[in-house]
Enzyme design. Structure first.
Site, PDB file in Angstrom:
ATOM      1  N   ALA A  11     -32.798 -23.133   2.541  1.00  0.00           N
ATOM      2  CA  ALA A  11     -32.620 -24.535   2.958  1.00  0.00           C
ATOM      3  C   ALA A  11     -32.903 -25.535   1.841  1.00  0.00           C
ATOM      4  O   ALA A  11     -32.892 -26.736   2.077  1.00  0.00           O
ATOM      5  CB  ALA A  11     -33.516 -24.841   4.159  1.00  0.00           C
TER       6      ALA A  11
ATOM      7  N   THR B 155     -38.084 -20.498  -4.301  1.00  0.00           N
ATOM      8  CA  THR B 155     -38.273 -20.737  -5.727  1.00  0.00           C
ATOM      9  C   THR B 155     -39.045 -22.006  -6.060  1.00  0.00           C
ATOM     10  O   THR B 155     -39.562 -22.126  -7.155  1.00  0.00           O
ATOM     11  CB  THR B 155     -36.907 -20.823  -6.445  1.00  0.00           C
ATOM     12  OG1 THR B 155     -36.111 -21.808  -5.794  1.00  0.00           O
ATOM     13  CG2 THR B 155     -36.193 -19.490  -6.426  1.00  0.00           C
TER      14      THR B 155
ATOM     15  N   GLY C 217     -38.215 -38.040  12.398  1.00  0.00           N
ATOM     16  CA  GLY C 217     -39.278 -38.105  13.394  1.00  0.00           C
ATOM     17  C   GLY C 217     -39.527 -36.805  14.113  1.00  0.00           C
ATOM     18  O   GLY C 217     -40.318 -36.746  15.058  1.00  0.00           O
TER      19      GLY C 217
ATOM     20  N   TYR D 292     -20.045  -9.401  -3.658  1.00  0.00           N
ATOM     21  CA  TYR D 292     -20.268 -10.593  -2.820  1.00  0.00           C
ATOM     22  C   TYR D 292     -19.399 -10.506  -1.560  1.00  0.00           C
ATOM     23  O   TYR D 292     -19.869 -10.741  -0.443  1.00  0.00           O
ATOM     24  CB  TYR D 292     -19.920 -11.840  -3.628  1.00  0.00           C
ATOM     25  CG  TYR D 292     -20.150 -13.142  -2.913  1.00  0.00           C
ATOM     26  CD1 TYR D 292     -21.433 -13.630  -2.701  1.00  0.00           C
ATOM     27  CD2 TYR D 292     -19.071 -13.899  -2.460  1.00  0.00           C
ATOM     28  CE1 TYR D 292     -21.637 -14.833  -2.045  1.00  0.00           C
ATOM     29  CE2 TYR D 292     -19.280 -15.105  -1.802  1.00  0.00           C
ATOM     30  CZ  TYR D 292     -20.558 -15.572  -1.603  1.00  0.00           C
ATOM     31  OH  TYR D 292     -20.764 -16.759  -0.948  1.00  0.00           O
TER      32      TYR D 292
ATOM     33  N   ALA E 145     -18.145  -7.834  -0.147  1.00  0.00           N
ATOM     34  CA  ALA E 145     -18.624  -6.762   0.736  1.00  0.00           C
ATOM     35  C   ALA E 145     -19.849  -7.220   1.509  1.00  0.00           C
ATOM     36  O   ALA E 145     -19.990  -6.944   2.712  1.00  0.00           O
ATOM     37  CB  ALA E 145     -18.948  -5.518  -0.095  1.00  0.00           C
TER      38      ALA E 145
END
Lengths: 80, 264
Positions: free
Chosen positions: B29, B54, B71, B172, B174
């Site tokens: 994210a 990271t 909020g 990638y 696969a």
């Protein structure tokens, strides 16, 4: 209610067993309801009842009622 | 990096789009599609767990900013999707913090291009661990939390490359095709528990993943898009919002292309 009795209730409700039917000694696949689908339902019910998250290895190794009881005991002891 | 959302998306969702009270976990994210999705879900009212691995300070700052903007509670939790123990720890933390999980967006992904015959073993392992194995682990663990509640919704971020294939991206492709197999199977298995599982297959989206491409390849890719432009991360986030919302209450086991009609 003791952990043992709570776990018996979870098994009976999840596997749709009669109120007085034996649960101790019960093993995976002893009953049609305790198949792979029932096993995951049992895990969800145990986790919800005791507010736990079991490890995948524990779920795979849980082959009988006593295994489940030992696993729950271990988790609850770790919390305390 | 703040994803630009279409004007209508800056309003809080209501009705069947609203996610008030739900808890969402978005992996990867910290940027791109993951960040845009986390923000979109928070704007729709969901409490959001932002996962990354990271940059703990950066992710925490981003979660705090999102919480201030919307909020709703937003929490940064670090876990490397290449490490199974960290993934399990992530779900334990979600359980300990919120006691529930309603939405999973399995987004974390790794792109390492290599022609067949030049695929290094360590690259193969790394891409499969992050893109596919972690997807399986996330679905497993999320399902266990969702089963306890009223069910839930999962969206796995696949790729047009997983559907169509692409030269130089066999591993990638696969891994992303594997996610589609996972979605199809999990939708069948988890349907009885009221858990819906779908995928999005983004096409050419303006993210860090395409910034390494040379100008010629970039132009070639853009020319293959009938809508005439690359997509934005926020446009993928809108598709994900649809799939996790009650608007898609009867949608499961589907792969939704978000690709501008791109031809590969």
């Amino acid at each position: 209610m003791s952990i043992h009795h709570r776990l018996i209730r979870v098994f009976r409700e999840t596997l749709d067993l009669a109120p007085e039917s034996p649960v101790t000694g019960l093993r995976y696949r002893d009953l049609p309801a305790w198949n792979s689908v029932g096993h995951m339902q049992l895990v969800a019910a145990i986790e919800a009842e005791f507010d736990l998250m079991l490890e995948t290895d524990e779920i795979i190794a849980m082959a009988c009622f006593e295994d489940a009881e030992r696993t729950v005991d271990r988790h609850l002891a770790a919390i305390v | 990096m703040t994803a630009t959302l279409p004007p209508s998306s800056d309003h809080r969702a209501s009705g069947p789009w609203a996610l008030d009270g739900r808890v969402a976990l978005v992996t990867g994210a910290g940027r791109g599609i993951g960040w845009a999705t986390a923000r979109r879900l928070a704007l729709a009212g969901a409490r959001v767990v932002l996962n990354g691995h990271t940059d703990p300070e950066g992710l925490a700052a981003r979660a705090a900013a999102l919480e201030a903007e919307t909020g709703v509670r937003c929490l940064a939790l670090m876990a490397d999707m290449a490490r199974p123990a960290e993934i399990a720890g992530l779900y334990r933390a979600v359980h300990a913090t919120f006691g529930r999980l309603d939405i999973l967006v399995n987004n974390a992904g790794l792109l390492e291009d290599a022609r067949l015959g030049m695929i290094a073993d360590d690259s193969l392992e790394r891409v499969m661990q992050v893109n596919l194995h972690a997807g399986i682990r996330n679905v497993q663990l999320a399902a266990r939390l969702m089963r306890r509640g009223q069910g839930g919704a999962m969206v796995l971020v696949s790729s047009i490359v997983g559907v169509r294939g692409n030269a130089g991206q066999a591993v990638y492709a696969a891994s992303k095709a594997g996610l589609i197999g996972l979605v199809l199977s999990a939708a069948k298995e988890l349907g009885p528990d009221r858990i819906r599982v779908n995928a999005v297959a983004p096409g050419y989206i303006e993210t860090d993943m395409i910034r390494h491409l040379d100008a010629g390849t970039d132009a070639q890719r853009r020319a293959a898009i009938p809508l005439g432009r690359a997509g934005q991360a926020c446009e993928v986030a809108e598709a994900i919002l649809f799939l996790v919302s009650d608007q898609a209450a009867y949608v499961t086991g589907q792969v939704l292309g978000v690709d501008g009609g791109m031809i590969l």
